[in-house]
Each structure stands twice: as structure tokens, then as C-alpha cells.
Design a protein around this motif. Structure first.
Motif: not given
Length: 100
Positions: A42-50
């Protein structure tokens, strides 16, 4: 997140799984480790992943949309096909009106 033996016993009871005290004691730290790992994910930043449906690129296996060049069995024979239609309008089969 820490899961104690009582919580594991309650989950096993809800799932109607009979577990011995030894199995409960072994399962509690294992579940805690799994939940800790999920919290790390849950801490992984996935905001830039489509958003994706698979991690590898998939393509549909479709045949090429080609017209058969044979003059007898190939396409581009609309006039011949419409010659047998009871009603033809603008290059299409004419059908009676169904919805008023």
C-alpha cells in the motif's frame, strides 16, 4: 499488523476450519507477516502507473480482414447478393418496419 492466536481461532471458526492449538500458534505469525507485506504494498506510489489488465502485453489473435480476391467466391459481390433480395434499398436489404 499483528494477528494473535485468538483472532486466528475466530477466523478458523468462521471459515468452519478445525485447527489444533499447534496449528493456530503456527498460523498467527504467518498471517501477521502476510498482512505486513500487504501494508508495504500500500505504500508503493502507483500514481504514475497506467491501469493495466496484465503485466505483459497481450494482443488478440485475429485474422487479417482481407477480401478473398477470387471473383467467384470472394467479396465485393453486393449487387449479386442483393439481386435475390425481395427488397433492396441503398445497397442494403430492405426489411419491414418493426418499431413504430
Amino acid at each position: 499488523m499483528s494477528v494473535d492466536q485468538t483472532t486466528v481461532a475466530k477466523i478458523a471458526s468462521l471459515a468452519r476450519i478445525k485447527m489444533s492449538d499447534e496449528e493456530l500458534a503456527r498460523m498467527a505469525p504467518e498471517l501477521s507477516q502476510i498482512l505486513d507485506w500487504v501494508e508495504q504494498l500500500g505504500e508503493v506510489d502507483t500514481s504514475q502507473v497506467e491501469p493495466m489488465t496484465a503485466v505483459i502485453p497481450n494482443t488478440l489473435r485475429l485474422r487479417a480482414d482481407e477480401i478473398d480476391p477470387d471473383p467467384l467466391t470472394g467479396g465485393n459481390r453486393r449487387d449479386d447478393v442483393l439481386a435475390n433480395a425481395p427488397a433492396a434499398e441503398h445497397g442494403f436489404f430492405g426489411v419491414p418496419k418493426v418499431i413504430e
